[in-house]
Motif scaffolding. Structure first.
Motif, PDB file in Angstrom:
ATOM      1  N   PRO A 157       0.829  -1.216   0.000  1.00  0.00           N
ATOM      2  CA  PRO A 157       0.000   0.000   0.000  1.00  0.00           C
ATOM      3  C   PRO A 157       0.861   1.263   0.000  1.00  0.00           C
ATOM      4  CG  PRO A 157       0.124  -0.920   2.205  1.00  0.00           C
ATOM      5  CD  PRO A 157       0.803  -1.909   1.299  1.00  0.00           C
ATOM      6  N   PRO A 158       0.287   2.397  -0.405  1.00  0.00           N
ATOM      7  CA  PRO A 158       1.017   3.671  -0.364  1.00  0.00           C
ATOM      8  C   PRO A 158       1.345   4.057   1.073  1.00  0.00           C
ATOM      9  CG  PRO A 158      -0.944   3.819  -1.746  1.00  0.00           C
ATOM     10  CD  PRO A 158      -1.044   2.539  -0.999  1.00  0.00           C
ATOM     11  N   PHE A 159       2.337   4.922   1.224  1.00  0.00           N
ATOM     12  CA  PHE A 159       2.683   5.427   2.556  1.00  0.00           C
ATOM     13  C   PHE A 159       1.621   6.451   2.961  1.00  0.00           C
ATOM     14  CE2 PHE A 159       6.625   3.485   1.488  1.00  0.00           C
ATOM     15  CZ  PHE A 159       7.266   3.211   2.690  1.00  0.00           C
ATOM     16  N   LYS A 160       0.868   6.144   4.001  1.00  0.00           N
ATOM     17  CA  LYS A 160      -0.149   7.055   4.501  1.00  0.00           C
ATOM     18  C   LYS A 160       0.334   7.698   5.795  1.00  0.00           C
ATOM     19  CE  LYS A 160      -4.102   4.588   2.515  1.00  0.00           C
ATOM     20  NZ  LYS A 160      -5.415   3.946   2.790  1.00  0.00           N
ATOM     21  N   THR A 161      -0.121   8.906   6.034  1.00  0.00           N
ATOM     22  CA  THR A 161       0.273   9.605   7.245  1.00  0.00           C
ATOM     23  C   THR A 161      -0.397   8.984   8.458  1.00  0.00           C
ATOM     24  OG1 THR A 161       0.562  11.679   6.035  1.00  0.00           O
ATOM     25  CG2 THR A 161       0.330  11.825   8.425  1.00  0.00           C
ATOM     26  N   GLU A 162       0.399   8.515   9.394  1.00  0.00           N
ATOM     27  CA  GLU A 162      -0.094   7.941  10.636  1.00  0.00           C
ATOM     28  C   GLU A 162       0.391   8.792  11.796  1.00  0.00           C
ATOM     29  OE1 GLU A 162       1.362   3.982  10.860  1.00  0.00           O
ATOM     30  OE2 GLU A 162       0.572   3.386   8.888  1.00  0.00           O
ATOM     31  N   VAL A 163      -0.520   9.170  12.680  1.00  0.00           N
ATOM     32  CA  VAL A 163      -0.161  10.017  13.817  1.00  0.00           C
ATOM     33  C   VAL A 163      -0.419   9.264  15.115  1.00  0.00           C
ATOM     34  CG1 VAL A 163      -0.447  12.255  14.918  1.00  0.00           C
ATOM     35  CG2 VAL A 163      -0.856  12.033  12.464  1.00  0.00           C
ATOM     36  N   THR A 164       0.609   9.200  15.959  1.00  0.00           N
ATOM     37  CA  THR A 164       0.515   8.548  17.259  1.00  0.00           C
ATOM     38  C   THR A 164       0.665   9.591  18.355  1.00  0.00           C
ATOM     39  OG1 THR A 164       1.498   6.515  16.376  1.00  0.00           O
ATOM     40  CG2 THR A 164       1.516   6.791  18.775  1.00  0.00           C
ATOM     41  N   SER A 165      -0.168   9.513  19.366  1.00  0.00           N
ATOM     42  CA  SER A 165      -0.062  10.435  20.488  1.00  0.00           C
ATOM     43  C   SER A 165       1.113  10.035  21.377  1.00  0.00           C
ATOM     44  CB  SER A 165      -1.357  10.443  21.300  1.00  0.00           C
ATOM     45  OG  SER A 165      -1.258  11.343  22.392  1.00  0.00           O
ATOM     46  N   GLU A 166       2.001  10.978  21.633  1.00  0.00           N
ATOM     47  CA  GLU A 166       3.175  10.736  22.474  1.00  0.00           C
ATOM     48  C   GLU A 166       2.972  11.393  23.837  1.00  0.00           C
ATOM     49  OE1 GLU A 166       8.033  11.557  22.484  1.00  0.00           O
ATOM     50  OE2 GLU A 166       6.799  12.183  20.783  1.00  0.00           O
ATOM     51  N   THR A 167       3.449  10.751  24.887  1.00  0.00           N
ATOM     52  CA  THR A 167       3.279  11.288  26.241  1.00  0.00           C
ATOM     53  C   THR A 167       4.638  11.474  26.911  1.00  0.00           C
ATOM     54  OG1 THR A 167       2.980   9.025  27.053  1.00  0.00           O
ATOM     55  CG2 THR A 167       0.992  10.291  26.556  1.00  0.00           C
ATOM     56  N   PRO A 168       5.365  12.532  26.545  1.00  0.00           N
ATOM     57  CA  PRO A 168       6.664  12.785  27.173  1.00  0.00           C
ATOM     58  C   PRO A 168       6.501  13.267  28.613  1.00  0.00           C
ATOM     59  CG  PRO A 168       6.054  14.621  25.772  1.00  0.00           C
ATOM     60  CD  PRO A 168       5.004  13.564  25.564  1.00  0.00           C
ATOM     61  N   ARG A 169       7.560  13.181  29.368  1.00  0.00           N
ATOM     62  CA  ARG A 169       7.508  13.644  30.758  1.00  0.00           C
ATOM     63  C   ARG A 169       7.752  15.136  30.869  1.00  0.00           C
ATOM     64  NH1 ARG A 169      11.561   9.505  33.633  1.00  0.00           N
ATOM     65  NH2 ARG A 169      12.695   9.975  31.706  1.00  0.00           N
ATOM     66  N   THR A 170       8.520  15.707  29.924  1.00  0.00           N
ATOM     67  CA  THR A 170       8.774  17.145  29.886  1.00  0.00           C
ATOM     68  C   THR A 170       8.552  17.637  28.463  1.00  0.00           C
ATOM     69  OG1 THR A 170      11.146  16.832  29.440  1.00  0.00           O
ATOM     70  CG2 THR A 170      10.470  16.995  31.751  1.00  0.00           C
ATOM     71  N   ILE A 171       8.385  18.940  28.307  1.00  0.00           N
ATOM     72  CA  ILE A 171       8.117  19.488  26.984  1.00  0.00           C
ATOM     73  C   ILE A 171       9.164  20.499  26.529  1.00  0.00           C
ATOM     74  CG2 ILE A 171       6.668  21.419  27.734  1.00  0.00           C
ATOM     75  CD1 ILE A 171       6.112  19.101  24.670  1.00  0.00           C
ATOM     76  N   ILE A 172       9.847  21.132  27.465  1.00  0.00           N
ATOM     77  CA  ILE A 172      10.869  22.124  27.104  1.00  0.00           C
ATOM     78  C   ILE A 172      12.208  21.434  26.908  1.00  0.00           C
ATOM     79  CG2 ILE A 172      12.118  24.201  27.813  1.00  0.00           C
ATOM     80  CD1 ILE A 172       9.693  25.027  29.431  1.00  0.00           C
ATOM     81  N   THR A 173      12.822  21.644  25.760  1.00  0.00           N
ATOM     82  CA  THR A 173      14.145  21.084  25.454  1.00  0.00           C
ATOM     83  C   THR A 173      15.197  22.164  25.638  1.00  0.00           C
ATOM     84  OG1 THR A 173      13.200  19.572  23.818  1.00  0.00           O
ATOM     85  CG2 THR A 173      15.568  19.984  23.681  1.00  0.00           C
ATOM     86  N   ARG A 174      16.262  21.830  26.340  1.00  0.00           N
ATOM     87  CA  ARG A 174      17.334  22.804  26.607  1.00  0.00           C
ATOM     88  C   ARG A 174      18.542  22.521  25.709  1.00  0.00           C
ATOM     89  NH1 ARG A 174      15.631  26.585  30.751  1.00  0.00           N
ATOM     90  NH2 ARG A 174      13.929  25.517  31.856  1.00  0.00           N
ATOM     91  N   ASN A 175      19.292  23.568  25.397  1.00  0.00           N
ATOM     92  CA  ASN A 175      20.539  23.398  24.651  1.00  0.00           C
ATOM     93  C   ASN A 175      21.528  24.475  25.084  1.00  0.00           C
ATOM     94  OD1 ASN A 175      21.189  25.564  22.371  1.00  0.00           O
ATOM     95  ND2 ASN A 175      18.950  25.416  22.532  1.00  0.00           N
ATOM     96  N   ASP A 176      22.806  24.169  24.920  1.00  0.00           N
ATOM     97  CA  ASP A 176      23.852  25.146  25.239  1.00  0.00           C
ATOM     98  C   ASP A 176      24.743  25.397  24.022  1.00  0.00           C
ATOM     99  OD1 ASP A 176      25.134  22.732  25.108  1.00  0.00           O
ATOM    100  OD2 ASP A 176      26.050  22.852  27.116  1.00  0.00           O
ATOM    101  N   SER A 177      24.174  25.263  22.833  1.00  0.00           N
ATOM    102  CA  SER A 177      24.942  25.440  21.601  1.00  0.00           C
ATOM    103  C   SER A 177      25.320  26.898  21.392  1.00  0.00           C
ATOM    104  CB  SER A 177      24.121  24.949  20.398  1.00  0.00           C
ATOM    105  OG  SER A 177      24.748  25.322  19.193  1.00  0.00           O
ATOM    106  N   PRO A 178      26.587  27.171  21.121  1.00  0.00           N
ATOM    107  CA  PRO A 178      27.005  28.556  20.847  1.00  0.00           C
ATOM    108  C   PRO A 178      26.531  29.052  19.492  1.00  0.00           C
ATOM    109  CG  PRO A 178      28.842  27.040  20.506  1.00  0.00           C
ATOM    110  CD  PRO A 178      27.728  26.236  21.107  1.00  0.00           C
ATOM    111  N   ASP A 179      26.016  28.160  18.651  1.00  0.00           N
ATOM    112  CA  ASP A 179      25.537  28.549  17.324  1.00  0.00           C
ATOM    113  C   ASP A 179      24.102  29.070  17.341  1.00  0.00           C
ATOM    114  OD1 ASP A 179      27.888  27.839  16.038  1.00  0.00           O
ATOM    115  OD2 ASP A 179      27.246  25.780  15.723  1.00  0.00           O
TER     116      ASP A 179
END
Length: 389
Positions: free
Chosen positions: A73-95
């Protein structure tokens, strides 16, 4: 067992070491039997779906000559609900000009073949190829998690970035409205936000963004890769057309929302010659700031982009990769801070000077001041003890 990255590497060896043509390289890839049939991937960016790099086994589809009647079959868009524990992602990239971000979705239906976020799908046991643009994950409880994290007494407000990994306004946002729910919490708490998208759907939220912009709390960057509709459709099959993106810039600007244009990515010999035209068009529609990022090909993206290049622009295959590698120290990609976004060498220097001259001529760079953080008010969370004062 040979995987697609090894096959593409062999194609490079034909083209560069043995002096072969891109046509020879294309035949090498075609003989590998790795490509997914056109009818199955219609409207998608990637042409292959290799196994994730962390998987102990890899699967390869090929014609065994038995002419089975069963069609996949063709590739159809499938959406799964995700339940992460946190939502804010941190980074320390100088770029990066921000240290925190939110990604409402994993994977992206826009199907941009060059997307540097594709390899993250390997952590889900999926492919960076067609899986990335068809098997998506929505963080349905994002607003609830955000409210909880902003209510932490130790939280200090700084600009929140949306759209740093996958597009917050990809097509499934029309139904799931995760990005909208996040903006509602940010407006309620007077928290600053910066958005990067290539979708016209952002205009749906002009009501929230214009109110926040009045307080100095919001800005939007629209990614415009090319003004060539054919090239744009090939590179970003399910994203907004170039003309629609320019109109989105106009609508945001007229609503009083500071808007900039992102030339991302600049691909040598494909769209880099359009730099000045894109900046002119964006400025004419109200963009008052701009930025650019050089094409990035980390991990699986290298093989995916090469297969795409052979499929759409085989005559440019050798030249595009040759120029790109001249800016990446002879490699497909260099992840070093300070050079990964802009590259190095004469050609990279030339791109930088062209950008500086064009933006200076247009008077761009007028919204570089930071967003306000002094208006932030932590949200009230159910069950939280109220302050005595």
């Amino acid at each position: 067992m040979t995987n697609i990255l090894d096959t593409i590497h062999d194609a490079d060896r034909f083209a560069f070491v043995k002096g072969g043509s891109a046509a020879k390289s294309e035949r090498v890839v075609a003989r590998s039997g790795m490509r997914v049939e056109d009818v199955r991937r219609r409207g998608r960016g990637a042409g292959i779906n290799p196994s994730g790099r962390f998987e102990p086994m890899s699967r390869h589809v090929f014609d065994d000559g038995w002419q089975t009647l069963d069609e996949l079959p063709p590739f159809k868009t499938e959406v799964t609900s995700e339940t992460p524990r946190t939502i804010i992602t941190r980074n320390d990239s100088p770029d990066l000009p921000f240290d925190r971000s939110i990604n409402p979705y994993r994977g992206c239906e826009h199907g941009c073949v060059y997307c540097f976020a594709r390899p993250t799908h390997s952590y889900m046991g999926l492919s960076a190829g067609l899986d990335f643009e068809s098997k998506l994950f929505a963080k349905q409880d994002a607003a609830k998690l955000l409210r909880k994290e902003l209510a932490n007494p130790n939280y200090k407000a700084k600009s929140m970035a949306l759209g740093t990994n996958t597009d917050p306004y990809q097509p499934i946002e029309k139904t799931w409205r995760v990005t909208r729910s996040i903006l509602e919490v940010l407006e309620e708490t007077n928290h600053p936000v910066g958005i990067v998208t290539k979708s016209a759907l952002v205009t749906r939220d002009i009501d929230i963004l214009s109110r926040m912009a009045e307080k100095g709390l919001a800005r939007v960057a629209i990614s415009v890769t090319s003004l060539d509709r054919r090239l744009s459709r090939a590179m970003e099959p399910r994203a907004a057309t170039p003309s629609l993106r320019l109109d989105t810039i106009r609508q945001l600007s007229e609503a009083g929302i500071p808007v900039s244009v992102m030339l991302a990515p600049l691909a040598p010999a494909l769209n880099d010659h359009e730099m000045e035209r894109i900046l002119d068009a964006a400025h004419a529609n109200g963009a008052r700031d701009a930025g650019y990022i050089l094409l990035r090909l980390p991990h699986e993206v290298s093989g995916l982009f090469k297969e795409w290049l052979l499929r759409h622009y085989p005559d440019k295959y050798t030249h595009v990769l040759s120029v790109l590698r001249s800016m990446r120290g002879g490699k497909d990609y260099d992840a070093e801070f300070g050079t990964r976004l802009r590259g190095q060498g004469p050609y990279a220097w030339q791109l930088g000077r062209r950008f500086e001259i064009a933006t200076k001529k247009l008077g761009m760079g007028q919204i570089r001041s930071g967003l306000r953080t002094d208006l932030f008010q932590p949200p009230e969370v159910a069950g939280q003890q109220l302050s005595l004062f």
